[in-house]
Design an enzyme around this catalytic site. Structure first.
Site, short mmCIF file in Angstrom:
data_model
loop_
_atom_site.label_atom_id
_atom_site.label_comp_id
_atom_site.label_asym_id
_atom_site.label_seq_id
_atom_site.Cartn_x
_atom_site.Cartn_y
_atom_site.Cartn_z
N HIS A 228 -1.36 -37.29 42.48
CA HIS A 228 0.29 -38.03 43.29
C HIS A 228 0.63 -38.49 41.37
CE1 HIS A 228 2.96 -40.62 44.62
NE2 HIS A 228 3.05 -40.41 45.60
N ARG A 274 5.25 -32.21 42.72
CA ARG A 274 3.78 -33.11 42.01
C ARG A 274 3.43 -32.73 40.66
NH1 ARG A 274 1.99 -36.68 48.09
NH2 ARG A 274 3.78 -37.52 48.25
N HIS A 331 -4.93 -37.22 45.25
CA HIS A 331 -4.22 -37.86 46.19
C HIS A 331 -4.60 -37.07 46.87
CE1 HIS A 331 -1.25 -39.67 47.73
NE2 HIS A 331 -0.78 -38.54 48.58
C1 SIN Z 1 4.00 -40.81 48.97
O1 SIN Z 1 4.45 -41.95 49.29
O2 SIN Z 1 4.13 -40.99 47.75
C2 SIN Z 1 3.09 -40.29 48.85
C3 SIN Z 1 3.22 -39.91 49.99
C4 SIN Z 1 2.24 -38.54 50.45
O3 SIN Z 1 2.44 -38.21 49.87
O4 SIN Z 1 3.17 -37.37 51.43
#
Ligand code: SIN
Length: 528
Positions: A228, A274, A331
């Site tokens: 993330h 991402r 993440h």
């Molecule tokens: C976020 O809120 O950026 C994470 C949500 C996700 O990983 O889908």
């Protein structure tokens, strides 16, 4: 030795496990086993929301294409179709269970936007506390009908004649507890805790993947680990997630000299997928430069993002100054235990749902807010499958087995040692040389990783064994994949995911025309 029998054993208490328990408990006896407290999961921390096509301006085909593009065309298209077509129904189902999604004064859902979504289609509950609302609602229902055995570490699966018939666990007192059931469901989440900076809960150490691997189940796509882009950082350590929804509301990524980080880097700018954003930030951070989220354009930030605000306050970040220091963190694992759409693995009686599973839905990079949706959709599919299976004959075969536990002569590394290796050599940017260094390190523990032996370990040592196993699998898979795609980026194969995203999308956006092309259309000029 304690022994429990049931129709279904669910290992894990995130949204996938809880939803499966909720749906199964009307027809089956279910037991949930969970490693710590029942509400201690990644799901409860989910800020982003749940992606679903609920707006008349949106269409499942658009959600399908966004998922496919973010996944760099590596997704299983049939599975994406199943996922995105079920969005609206799952939202209705959750509302039927008492979940309240945020709505405006006009009674319409307040839809947010996150990276790589071309439409606003993210539903939230309690602003950025969607995971909390969903988890607490499900826990309050499930615990009325389903025994929840908490602080119970699943250490190995019990396989008899090629069939999974149960799970061996260690309780808080280091006593073995055996669970037997014709259906064993892994819902243990991913493996973020293999890295030094992660958004994941401390219990998320790849356990389900390691258990399945030792039992001989097929795993796939382990090299695809999503970072993330925006973890809040405090003294170089992760201090919680800053949701992508913050960028969806207008926050911009800026460098320490005030420049817009994503300017000219990708057509979607700050809301690029991402992997693209994480790499840009990683490059700066690796050169000892700081990157911030500039939130000054967002009115009523604390009201809109209460969870992020309290993380900032706890970390001593002053929100009114408008800048949140961020860095990428591990993440989500797109790979995992290979399953079909109903959660069946390559071992009879063993199922996997949620992040631990690899249905192929996410491809090389998961689209934001598709994971809570994945949890409920595949829990629903699994529940239907199990309810329709005649397991009356299977139940008679269960019998306790002795745990032959052996001593392991070598000393184990610390969890932080595994994290340091994974972060240094198997992180956002990979090279053959670094992957080989990691592999060499994991090789020291190859007996432990490959053996099916139940060792005489503490709960902590079992967790370290699982981390070593999954770390090894990610590293070995990353070495095998000789390309850069989505979250797997190799400098020695410098084809970035921009290549995939900038390709003409041959799928038609029109509702009348066919939407799926064979994956080969996209990978024809590619050497794997
Ligand atoms: C976020 O809120 O950026 C994470 C949500 C996700 O990983 O889908």
């Amino acid at each position: 030795m304690k022994v429990f029998t049931s129709d279904v054993i669910i290992v894990g208490s995130g949204i996938a496990g809880l939803m499966a328990a909720e749906l199964l408990s009307f027809d089956k006896n279910v037991i949930i086993i969970t490693k710590s407290d029942v509400v201690h999961s990644n799901s409860i921390m989910a800020q982003g929301g749940i992606a679903a096509v609920v707006d008349s301006e949106d269409d499942w085909r658009d959600h399908f294409l966004d998922t496919l593009r973010a996944g760099c065309y590596y997704n299983n298209e049939d599975v994406i179709e199943l996922l995105v077509k079920q969005g609206a129904e799952m939202i209705r189902k959750l509302e039927g269970l008492g979940v309240r999604f945020d709505k405006g004064k006009d009674g319409k859902y307040l839809l947010g936007q996150e990276g790589a979504h071309l439409k606003r289609r993210i539903l939230h509950a309690g602003g950025d506390a969607t995971g909390k609302e969903l988890t607490l609602k499900l826990v309050s229902r499930v615990k009325q009908n389903v025994p929840i055995h908490d602080y119970m570490d699943a250490i190995d699966l019990i396989i008899e004649n090629g069939r999974c018939i149960g799970v061996i666990c260690l309780d808080e007192n280091q006593e073995y507890v055996h669970y037997f059931a014709p259906h064993v469901v892994l819902a243990t989440g991913g493996a973020g805790q293999l890295y030094s900076v992660t958004s994941n809960n401390s219990a998320i150490t790849g356990d389900g993947m390691a258990l399945a691997y030792r039992a001989g189940a097929r795993l796939a796509d382990m090299e695809f680990v999503q970072f993330h882009p925006t973890m809040l950082v405090e003294n170089g350590k992760g201090a919680g997630l800053v949701s992508e929804a913050v960028r969806g509301e207008g926050a911009r990524l800026i460098t320490e000299d005030g420049k817009l980080l994503m300017e000219g880097k990708h057509e979607l700018g700050d809301l690029a997928p991402r992997d693209v954003v994480a790499r840009e930030i990683f490059e700066k951070v690796s050169n000892n430069q700081k990157v911030f989220l500039d939130i000054s354009s967002i009115d009523h930030f604390e009201q809109k993002f209460p969870s992020v605000s309290s993380l900032c306050i706890n970390a001593g970040v002053q929100i009114d100054k408008g800048l949140i220091p961020i860095a990428p963190g591990a993440h989500f694992v797109m790979g995992g235990v290979e399953t079909n759409m109903q959660g069946k693995t390559s071992i009879e009686g063993l199922y996997a749902i949620g992040e631990v599973a690899n249905t192929g839905v996410h491809g090389a990079n998961r689209l934001a807010s598709n994971s809570l949706l994945e949890g409920v959709v595949f829990a629903n599919e699994l529940a239907r499958e199990i309810i329709n299976t005649d397991d009356s004959l299977m139940k008679t075969n269960v019998k306790p087995i002795a745990c032959i536990d052996k001593r392991y002569s070598q000393s184990l590394p610390a969890k932080d040692d595994v994290r340091a290796i994974m972060s240094k050599y198997v992180g956002i940017v990979r090279t053959k040389e670094n992957l080989l260094k990691a592999l060499k390190w994991f090789d020291k523990y190859s007996t432990l990783i490959r053996s099916k032996q139940v060792y005489q370990f503490s709960r902590e040592e079992h967790t370290i064994r699982n981390m070593l196993t999954v770390g090894y699998l990610i590293t070995a898979s990353a070495l095998c994949r000789k390309e850069s795609r989505g979250s797997h980026y190799r400098i020695d194969y410098p084809l970035t995911s921009d290549h995939w995203l900038n390709q003409t999308v041959y799928c038609s956006m029109s509702k009348q025309e066919p939407y799926v092309r064979n994956k080969k259309d996209y990978v024809s000029n590619f050497v794997i």
